[in-house]
Design a protein around this motif. Structure first.
Motif, short mmCIF file in Angstrom:
data_model
loop_
_atom_site.label_atom_id
_atom_site.label_comp_id
_atom_site.label_asym_id
_atom_site.label_seq_id
_atom_site.Cartn_x
_atom_site.Cartn_y
_atom_site.Cartn_z
N ALA A 11 -17.91 23.59 5.59
CA ALA A 11 -17.99 24.87 4.85
C ALA A 11 -19.37 25.50 5.08
N ARG A 12 -20.41 24.65 5.12
CA ARG A 12 -21.77 25.17 5.31
C ARG A 12 -21.88 25.87 6.68
N THR A 30 -19.72 29.14 6.67
CA THR A 30 -20.32 30.19 5.85
C THR A 30 -21.53 30.78 6.56
N SER A 31 -22.33 29.92 7.21
CA SER A 31 -23.52 30.45 7.88
C SER A 31 -23.12 31.40 9.01
N LYS A 40 -20.49 33.25 9.11
CA LYS A 40 -20.05 34.52 8.52
C LYS A 40 -21.25 35.37 8.08
N THR A 41 -22.37 34.68 7.76
CA THR A 41 -23.57 35.39 7.29
C THR A 41 -24.33 36.06 8.44
N ASN A 53 -29.61 30.79 7.01
CA ASN A 53 -29.77 30.93 5.56
C ASN A 53 -31.18 31.35 5.18
N SER A 74 -12.13 28.88 11.41
CA SER A 74 -12.21 29.25 10.01
C SER A 74 -10.82 29.07 9.41
N THR A 99 -9.70 30.34 6.63
CA THR A 99 -9.13 31.47 5.90
C THR A 99 -8.20 32.22 6.84
#
Ligand code: AMP
Ligand code: ZN
Length: 490
Positions: free
Chosen positions: A342-343, A346-347, A349-350, A396, A429, A431
């Motif tokens: 997940a980390r 998510t990174s 996507k950021t 991040n 991903s 989702t």
């Protein structure tokens, strides 16, 4: 070619530059599943490990012919040509035709491989589709003097072969040691030597899967299919042959002997063996009864599982151990992988939200070098993962305005994270992007806005009713410090 690949050769344990034998194409053969039952997570570990290798070779720009067979005949229960035919036994048990068993478990295997996001092989040949090739190869081995026939069964003469070639080379064992570990021949044995193995097995009256051959009706021994099919699709010598470690001592040792006896050439340049997935230190296997199925893992429906884990969390769990090391299953390790996966996602996507600056505080080019160095050193995925976590940390930090990055470095970091996380590690991903999911996402945003208005008017009865009605459709709403979040339960 972007990078020179060096592979740690499991046979000679030396490092050398990797050059494909056939110019412009890397030949890879991996022993596929025996499709008489569902694949368990251990089997998946082997196939996912080779998917990583295939993906990295493609990423480097090699053209790869990746052959992974389906064993759908000739597999007896004992390693030494004894016991019942696994397919016939299962067919009787399930009251199906043997080929219905083959079809059922081949389809199941493909579904599981798709769940784990593995790339399909370039060719997926079956043993039953290559009976002629196997017969031709056996004829050649007999003609070259390394096999003999007794009552319709053809045996490979190991002791004769060993006079010219080191039979136990793959496991570094001498013939005397191998003989010592094998039981004496009994009066019932037809074969001449204790280590001799069957290339072709005479059918009995009741044998269900059998074919005509120069030695009468019968079926191929287990090992000859891989020699015949790799020879057909990759040539007499090819680059990489893989499988689980448990195949090394018998199946692959016999494959080398067969191919060498037929073609007078060693068939494979690099042998690669994946180590075992274990549960509490015991190898996961169909017979040990500790082999849970991927479906059980995804739902959590098994006594060993505290909860269900998504296919990508499981894939990531496998990437965090080198393929040559054993990997012990544990709920804690899977939960850690879930968070790590997940980390990373998510990174990524950021990345698109990051602001660029005139200078970078981190060296992205060094990070890129580290990623390639890890994978060039015998596909060391856990070291690669450590570098990707460093990439996530940089993303991040820049996002939190603790570090800065130039536009050029940001583009490199984005390319690096995308290519290694998605293309090489084969993660995706989770989702969904389907139009139905997008519509649900939009509808939930509307509902949460309405709920906000209701709450602002302090109409708690209406707000509770909304929550309960959504619950009936398996949609849960939770209020967090960052606002309401919704999820769908299984
Ligand atoms: P099979 O269907 O039994 O022929 O096995 C398919 C592949 O899974 C072979 O390459 C085996 O070596 C491999 N395999 C079997 N058990 C395990 C395990 N516990 N961990 C990793 N690989 C395994
Ligand atoms: Zn094989």
């Amino acid at each position: 070619m972007q990078n020179q690949l060096s592979i740690f050769n499991t046979l000679t344990r030396t490092k050398e530059k990797f050059e494909p034998i056939h110019k412009g194409m890397v030949g890879v053969y991996v022993c596929g599943p025996t499709v008489y039952s569902d694949v368990h997570l251990g089997n998946c570990r082997t196939f996912i490990s080779f998917d990583l290798i295939y993906r990295y070779l493609l990423h480097l720009g090699f053209k790869v012919r990746y052959v992974r067979n389906i064993t759908d005949a000739g597999h007896l229960e004992g390693d030494r040509d004894e016991g019942d035919d696994k397919f016939a036994k299962k067919a009787k048990l399930e009251q199906l035709e043997p080929m219905e068993i083959v079809q059922k478990y081949t389809l199941g295997f493909h579904d599981v491989m798709r769940e784990f996001n593995t790339l399909p092989p370039s060719i997926e040949p079956t043993a039953t589709g290559h009976i002629c090739e196997q017969i031709e190869m056996i004829k050649e081995i007999i003609a070259n003097g390394y096999a003999y026939e007794i009552k319709g069964t053809v045996y490979f003469d190991v002791e004769k072969y060993n006079k010219e070639f080191p039979y136990g080379q793959l496991t570094n064992r001498k013939l005397e040691d191998l003989l010592e570990g094998t039981r004496e021949l009994s009066g019932q044995d037809e074969k001449r030597g204790r280590l001799d193995f069957a290339l072709w097995i005479a059918a009995k009256e009741e044998t269900l899967m059998k074919w005509p051959s120069p030695w009468g009706w019968g079926f191929p021994g287990w090992h000859i299919e891989c020699s015949a099919m790799s020879n057909k699709y990759l040539g007499e010598t090819f680059d990489i042959h893989g499988g689980g470690m448990d195949l090394q001592a018998t199946h692959h040792t016999n494959e080398i002997a067969q191919s060498q006896a037929c073609n007078h050439k060693a068939p494979v340049k690099y042998w690669m063996h994946t180590n075992m997935l274990t549960v509490n230190g015991v190898r996961m296997s169909k017979t040990a009864g500790n082999g849970f199925l991927p479906g059980e893992l995804f739902t959590g429906n098994h006594p060993l599982l505290e909860k269900g884990y998504s296919p990508m969390a499981v894939r990531f769990f496998m990437m965090q151990t080198h393929y040559r090391s054993t990997l012990d299953f544990s709920n804690e390790a899977l939960q850690a992988s879930e968070k790590g996966y997940a980390r990373l996602i998510t990174s990524i996507k950021t990345i698109d939200n990051l602001k660029t600056s005139a200078a970078s505080t981190s060296n992205i080019k060094e990070l890129e070098k580290a990623c390639y160095a890890a994978m060039n050193d015998d596909f060391n995925a856990p070291i690669l993962v450590a570098s990707l976590f460093e990439g996530a940390r940089i993303i991040n930090s820049v996002n939190d305005n603790k570090e800065t990055i130039t536009a050029e470095d940001l583009a490199l970091l984005k390319k690096l994270m995308h290519s290694f996380v998605f293309d090489v590690l084969g993660l995706k991903s989770e989702t969904s992007n389907s139009s139905a999911d997008k519509a649900l996402q939009g509808a939930m945003e509307v509902i949460l806005e309405i709920r906000k208005d209701i709450k602002a008017k302090k109409d708690y009865a209406a707000s509770d009713k909304l929550r309960d009605d959504l619950n009936k459709h398996n949609i849960q709403i939770k209020d967090t410090k960052d606002g309401p979040v919704w999820s769908v339960s299984e």
